[in-house]
Design a protein around this motif. Structure first.
Motif, PDB file in Angstrom:
ATOM      1  N   PHE A 212       0.837  -1.205   0.000  1.00 37.24           N
ATOM      2  CA  PHE A 212       0.000   0.000   0.000  1.00 37.24           C
ATOM      3  C   PHE A 212       0.874   1.259   0.000  1.00 37.24           C
ATOM      4  CE2 PHE A 212      -2.270   3.391   2.195  1.00 37.24           C
ATOM      5  CZ  PHE A 212      -3.455   3.438   1.474  1.00 37.24           C
ATOM      6  N   ALA A 213       1.882   1.269   0.872  1.00 37.28           N
ATOM      7  CA  ALA A 213       2.772   2.445   0.935  1.00 37.28           C
ATOM      8  C   ALA A 213       3.511   2.618  -0.389  1.00 37.28           C
ATOM      9  CB  ALA A 213       3.767   2.282   2.088  1.00 37.28           C
ATOM     10  N   ARG A 214       4.001   1.495  -0.929  1.00 38.81           N
ATOM     11  CA  ARG A 214       4.773   1.568  -2.181  1.00 38.81           C
ATOM     12  C   ARG A 214       3.891   2.086  -3.320  1.00 38.81           C
ATOM     13  NH1 ARG A 214       5.671  -3.680  -2.796  1.00 38.81           N
ATOM     14  NH2 ARG A 214       3.950  -3.792  -4.279  1.00 38.81           N
ATOM     15  N   GLU A 215       2.698   1.510  -3.457  1.00 30.85           N
ATOM     16  CA  GLU A 215       1.858   1.878  -4.607  1.00 30.85           C
ATOM     17  C   GLU A 215       1.321   3.297  -4.508  1.00 30.85           C
ATOM     18  OE1 GLU A 215      -0.672  -1.571  -4.802  1.00 30.85           O
ATOM     19  OE2 GLU A 215       1.177  -2.707  -5.209  1.00 30.85           O
ATOM     20  N   HIS A 216       1.149   3.805  -3.297  1.00 31.14           N
ATOM     21  CA  HIS A 216       0.653   5.179  -3.132  1.00 31.14           C
ATOM     22  C   HIS A 216       1.787   6.188  -2.988  1.00 31.14           C
ATOM     23  CE1 HIS A 216      -3.737   4.424  -2.752  1.00 31.14           C
ATOM     24  NE2 HIS A 216      -3.303   3.211  -2.444  1.00 31.14           N
ATOM     25  N   GLY A 217       3.018   5.715  -3.081  1.00 30.17           N
ATOM     26  CA  GLY A 217       4.163   6.631  -2.971  1.00 30.17           C
ATOM     27  C   GLY A 217       4.239   7.321  -1.616  1.00 30.17           C
ATOM     28  N   LEU A 218       3.848   6.593  -0.564  1.00 31.94           N
ATOM     29  CA  LEU A 218       3.840   7.191   0.786  1.00 31.94           C
ATOM     30  C   LEU A 218       5.120   6.843   1.552  1.00 31.94           C
ATOM     31  CD1 LEU A 218       0.131   6.303   1.639  1.00 31.94           C
ATOM     32  CD2 LEU A 218       1.059   8.630   1.452  1.00 31.94           C
ATOM     33  N   LEU A 219       5.571   7.781   2.348  1.00 36.56           N
ATOM     34  CA  LEU A 219       6.712   7.526   3.235  1.00 36.56           C
ATOM     35  C   LEU A 219       6.333   6.369   4.157  1.00 36.56           C
ATOM     36  CD1 LEU A 219       9.503   8.632   4.077  1.00 36.56           C
ATOM     37  CD2 LEU A 219       8.330  10.078   5.756  1.00 36.56           C
TER      38      LEU A 219
END
Ligand code: FAD
Length: 464
Positions: free
Chosen positions: A63-70
């Motif tokens: 989820f973090a990777r796909e949304h470009g989230l820290l």
């Protein structure tokens, strides 16, 4: 009505298979869930993914990777620099991953990635066994292990990483792998000191040793005698038997039992001992040191179960206080350094501020500098200058003292520092701490995390 979707809302919609809890700023327990040990760290992630198991971890990483989230990963939340949380991104909270499985026949323990050391020490002590950990029971197994692990058993059994046999990880691409000497040996090498740079560890397996009752506790002298005591200690400790660990410290005596009332609130220097063996052997091992220095104010050394020594500092240092610290590796303690210690030790700004100098010799020196990323195998001590206080009004005083102490002594240091006791001090300091091992770490990082998804840590940048 707002049409903006927050990360927490998106996660609830997209991660239907998530078994743990997804916590966002709108939730009642958000403020509790975002707290870390050091109260100076006040960060506000958009989503806290409290994972129930490795599959949840893989979902949250994706989820973090796909949304470009820290993305931050939180083990025990003890990190001084607050690297178990972040502002505005996702925190993977491992606090539900707490299984502990001791195998007394194989002399190993499998430990969930969110355990704290107190739980592990108690579970292994039931079998008269232990693996080297730290000096405070509430510290997370995850961060302490991945950064190295210095503690009461270092001289006898090495660093925590020297006893790490294998680990299960979730990688940046969401794939689950097992790392050991046989499987993914490059990853197994990297996680023994390279921090959380390479993936989320969901479980660790450690080697266990015969450690049941230890002989431990503090010996205190007046802080005014620090130069005399430290001058003897620096010569004594490296030649002492490996069974004996003793870290040099400055403290203010807490105003409570078991400390005698007449020394309450007195500034002292001291040695906190841990001897693996019986009382007679402990007394014999300590005698050359104790015979060469003035009569102490207190010699509080006694046999106790290993977990009792491991939790001896827990009451003094609860979660939720202000911490600012600096650290350095030390090879020698010349006379000029002794004088600086004496000066800053006498000048501790608050009751809880402290300096500890953890021994790194004995079994820790049996491992070569390139065998693990932990390159300072030639250092003799890891020093930490910790300004601590419950009152936020004293933040400047504890920070100034810690930095002043560090800067005064740094010219006498070995160069780098133990990554687990650094603040956010920049890339050069991280490189200095890994020395010749940095480039190999950067190559392995490029294999396992080429986009540097795991960067809320003492960061190894992937080699281009
Ligand atoms: C009071 C106190 C006493 C300490 N005593 C000692 C000591 O005796 N010996 C010693 O060596 N150190 C000691 N430390 C330092 C300690 O090792 C570090 O603070 C360490 O980072 C804490 O680990 P944690 O899991 O609690 O921290 P967190 O804040 O949860 O995490 C720290 C870092 O490790 C990463 N991480 C944590 N768990 C995982 C995981 N499962 N997978 C991947 N990455 C992970 C995080 O992403 C973060 O970058 C002490 C710290 C404090 C505050």
């Amino acid at each position: 009505m707002s049409t903006v979707t927050t990360p927490a809302q998106a996660a609830r919609r997209e991660l239907s298979g998530f078994q743990g809890r997804l916590i966002g700023p709108e939730d009642g327990d958000y403020d509790e869930a975002r707290k870390v040990y050091n109260a100076m760290i006040d960060k506000r992630p958009e989503l806290i993914a409290r994972c129930a198991g490795p599959d949840d971890v893989a979902l949250a990483v994706g989820f973090a990777r796909e949304h470009g989230l820290l993305l931050a990963v939180r083990g025990g939340g003890h990190n001084g620099a607050g690297l178990g949380t972040c502002d505005g991104g996702v925190v993977i909270d491992l606090s539900l991953l707490r299984d502990i499985d001791v195998d007394p026949q194989a002399r190993t323990v499998r430990v969930g990635g969110g355990c704290t050391w107190g739980e592990v020490d108690r579970a292994t002590n039931e079998h008269g066994l232990a693996t080297p950990s730290g000096i405070i029971a509430t510290t997370g197994v995850g961060g302490l292990t991945l950064g190295g692990g210095l503690g009461h058993l270092t001289r006898k059994f090495g660093l925590t990483i020297d006893n790490l046999l294998s680990a299960d990880l979730v990688l940046a691409n969401g794939v689950r792998v097992h790392a050991s000497a046989e499987e993914h040996p490059d990853l197994y090498w990297a996680i023994r000191g390279g921090g959380g740079n390479f993936g989320v560890v969901t479980s660790f397996v450690f080697r266990l040793h015969d450690v049941d009752t230890v002989v431990g506790g503090p010996t205190f002298w007046p802080a005014e005698q620090a130069a005399e005591v430290l001058s003897v200690y620096r010569e004594f400790l490296p030649g002492a038997p490996r069974e004996l660990n003793g870290f040099f410290a400055f403290h203010t005596v807490p105003p409570a039992p078991p400390f005698p009332e007449e020394i309450h609130l007195r500034k002292v220097c001291g040695i906190v001992w841990c001897h693996v063996g019986d009382e007679a052997a402990a007394a014999k091992a300590m005698a050359p040191m104790l015979d060469a220095v003035p009569q102490p104010l207190m010699h509080g050394v006694a046999p106790m179960p290993h977990p009792a020594l491991q939790s001896a500092f827990d009451g003094l240092y609860p979660a939720g206080e202000q911490w600012y610290w600096r650290a350095d590796f030390v090879k020698e303690i010349p006379d000029a350094a002794v004088q600086i210690h004496a000066q800053y030790g006498a000048d501790m700004p608050t009751m809880k501020s402290t300096m500890h100098m953890y021994p790194i010799d004995g079994a820790a020196h049996d491992v070569d500098a390139a065998d693990t990323p932990w390159s300072y195998r030639d250092a003799r001590w890891g020093s930490v200058f910790a300004g601590v206080d419950p009152d936020p009004a004293n933040v400047d005083a504890i920070r100034d003292w810690s930095i002043g102490y560090f800067e005064a002594l740094h010219p006498h240091s070995a160069g780098g520092a133990y990554v687990n006791m650094m603040m956010d001090e920049g890339q050069e300091r991280v490189r200095a701490s890994y020395r010749g091992n940095y480039d190999r770490l950067a190559r392995i990082k490029a294999t396992y995390d080429p986009d540097n998804l795991f960067r809320v840590n003492q960061n190894i940048e992937p080699q281009a």
